[in-house]
Write an enzyme that holds these catalytic residues in place. Structure first.
Site, short mmCIF file in Angstrom:
data_model
loop_
_atom_site.label_atom_id
_atom_site.label_comp_id
_atom_site.label_asym_id
_atom_site.label_seq_id
_atom_site.Cartn_x
_atom_site.Cartn_y
_atom_site.Cartn_z
N SER A 9 0.56 -1.02 -0.21
CA SER A 9 -0.01 -0.38 -0.05
C SER A 9 1.31 1.28 0.18
O SER A 9 1.73 1.61 1.03
CB SER A 9 -0.59 0.18 1.19
OG SER A 9 -1.34 1.59 1.45
N HIS A 34 -0.94 -1.22 -3.99
CA HIS A 34 -2.32 -0.75 -3.52
C HIS A 34 -1.95 0.42 -3.39
O HIS A 34 -1.30 1.39 -2.65
CB HIS A 34 -2.73 -2.00 -2.54
CG HIS A 34 -3.58 -1.00 -1.65
ND1 HIS A 34 -4.73 -1.75 -2.51
CD2 HIS A 34 -4.27 -0.56 -0.42
CE1 HIS A 34 -6.59 -1.69 -1.32
NE2 HIS A 34 -5.95 -0.09 -0.50
N ASP A 36 -4.43 4.43 -2.08
CA ASP A 36 -5.40 4.74 -0.93
C ASP A 36 -6.19 5.81 -1.60
O ASP A 36 -5.18 6.42 -1.03
CB ASP A 36 -5.15 4.24 0.24
CG ASP A 36 -5.06 2.84 0.60
OD1 ASP A 36 -5.69 1.80 0.53
OD2 ASP A 36 -3.87 2.60 0.99
N MET A 38 -8.87 8.82 -0.20
CA MET A 38 -9.61 8.70 0.95
C MET A 38 -10.08 10.72 1.27
O MET A 38 -9.55 11.37 0.30
CB MET A 38 -8.64 9.33 2.19
CG MET A 38 -8.15 7.68 2.23
SD MET A 38 -7.53 7.43 3.93
CE MET A 38 -6.32 6.08 4.02
N HIS A 67 -8.18 1.36 -4.42
CA HIS A 67 -9.38 1.35 -3.29
C HIS A 67 -10.08 2.69 -2.77
O HIS A 67 -9.03 4.28 -2.31
CB HIS A 67 -8.33 0.71 -1.49
CG HIS A 67 -9.05 0.93 -0.91
ND1 HIS A 67 -8.67 0.37 0.66
CD2 HIS A 67 -10.66 0.71 -0.78
CE1 HIS A 67 -9.92 0.31 0.98
NE2 HIS A 67 -10.50 0.50 0.76
N MET A 69 -11.67 5.25 -0.32
CA MET A 69 -12.89 5.07 0.53
C MET A 69 -13.57 6.66 0.78
O MET A 69 -12.67 7.72 0.64
CB MET A 69 -11.25 5.19 1.60
CG MET A 69 -11.43 3.78 1.94
SD MET A 69 -9.90 4.09 2.35
CE MET A 69 -8.06 4.15 1.35
N MET A 138 -11.85 -5.25 4.79
CA MET A 138 -10.83 -3.94 5.69
C MET A 138 -10.68 -5.00 6.66
O MET A 138 -12.23 -5.07 8.17
CB MET A 138 -11.84 -3.10 5.84
CG MET A 138 -11.97 -1.95 4.49
SD MET A 138 -10.17 -1.91 3.84
CE MET A 138 -9.15 -1.34 5.50
N ASP A 176 -7.38 -6.29 3.58
CA ASP A 176 -6.45 -4.38 4.25
C ASP A 176 -6.64 -3.68 5.14
O ASP A 176 -7.64 -3.72 5.78
CB ASP A 176 -6.69 -3.37 3.10
CG ASP A 176 -6.15 -2.40 2.83
OD1 ASP A 176 -5.78 -2.27 3.52
OD2 ASP A 176 -7.32 -1.20 2.27
C1 DX5 Z 1 -6.29 2.33 6.01
C2 DX5 Z 1 -5.97 1.98 4.35
C3 DX5 Z 1 -4.96 0.49 4.01
C4 DX5 Z 1 -3.82 0.83 4.69
C5 DX5 Z 1 -3.11 -0.11 5.36
O1 DX5 Z 1 -7.36 2.94 5.27
O2 DX5 Z 1 -7.23 0.57 3.50
O3 DX5 Z 1 -4.86 0.41 2.40
O4 DX5 Z 1 -2.00 1.73 3.45
O5 DX5 Z 1 -1.52 0.30 5.50
P1 DX5 Z 1 -1.56 -1.10 7.08
O6 DX5 Z 1 -0.90 -2.30 6.15
O7 DX5 Z 1 -0.25 -0.10 7.84
O8 DX5 Z 1 -2.48 -1.56 7.36
ZN ZN Z 2 -6.89 0.18 1.21
#
Ligand code: DX5
Ligand code: ZN
Length: 225
Positions: A9, A34, A36, A38, A67, A69, A138, A176
């Site tokens: 990620s 990956h 992310d 947000m 991903h 969010m 998740m 994840d």
């Molecule tokens: C959290 C993200 C994850 C995050 C995971 O909201 O969706 O992808 O980067 O990070 P670790 O592996 O440190 O929990």
């Molecule tokens: Zn993620």
């Protein structure tokens, strides 16, 4: 032994060294990157957007696994595809018309995924299992890297895998949040086949070795095999 995939990620990378972080990823045995995103609404945090995705796309040929969010992701699907996402995963909780959003993703040519939060039951996505390429469980509440794995996710993976086997379906099961060497085997044995790892890769003293170790985790005795 069924093979599994590892998806570092990018959220946990050192952004002052973005190019070398991605070069490390490219040269490693990692499978997907990956990514992310947000929006400060669906989750409390803000993170990687479209401009960054375009830059990252230029630096890797491996699949980019977005991903999202974000609330109402249907507003941005085509933009993420155009910016370079190969796979786009939206949250069940963020979509009023989840089935429609999945079709929208597939119409762009991207692989379509659906994610569920820790408090969302797996049965909430049973009516779209035939439609998706990816299911993301998740194992932390989304919004931040470096959180502790919520163990209940294991039961959810098992329930999902069992339903998929009954229906003879084979989408990827991605886990994840809080994933690392300490729990990878359990996750794979439960039936997942993709490990997302942020901190466990990018905060390691040797990230490519951390990826190699996650790839090497054995799961020969998976109960569902
Ligand atoms: C959290 C993200 C994850 C995050 C995971 O909201 O969706 O992808 O980067 O990070 P670790 O592996 O440190 O929990
Ligand atoms: Zn993620």
């Amino acid at each position: 032994m069924p093979s599994h995939l590892v998806a570092p990620s990018l959220l946990a990378a050192d952004f002052t060294q973005l190019q070398s972080e991605i070069e490390m990823f490219n040269a490693s045995s990692a499978d997907w990157l990956h990514y992310d995103t947000m929006d400060g609404q669906f989750v409390p945090n803000l993170s990687l957007g479209l401009g960054m995705l375009k830059a990252v796309r230029k630096m890797t040929t491996k699949p980019i696994d977005a991903h999202l969010m974000i609330e109402r992701p249907e507003r941005h699907i085509e933009a993420f595809r155009d910016a370079g996402a190969d796979q786009i995963t939206v949250h069940q909780e963020a979509c009023t018309h989840l089935h429609r959003v999945i079709q929208q993703i597939k119409a762009t040519g991207a692989k379509a995924g659906v994610a569920i939060n820790p408090a969302t039951p797996v049965s909430s996505i049973f009516d779209v299992l035939e439609e998706v390429d990816i299911i993301l469980i998740m194992s932390v509440n989304p919004g931040f890297g470096g959180q502790k794995f919520i163990y209940r996710a294991i039961n959810k993976i098992e329930a999902l895998k069992s339903e998929m086997m009954t229906r003879n379906l084979n989408p990827h099961i991605v886990v994840d949040g809080g994933v690392g060497l300490q729990n990878a085997q359990k996750i794979l044995q439960a039936g997942a086949n993709v490990l997302v790892a942020g901190s466990a890769v990018f905060k390691a003293s040797d990230p490519s070795e951390a990826i190699r170790q996650l790839k090497d985790v054995g799961h020969e005795i998976a109960h569902w095999a």
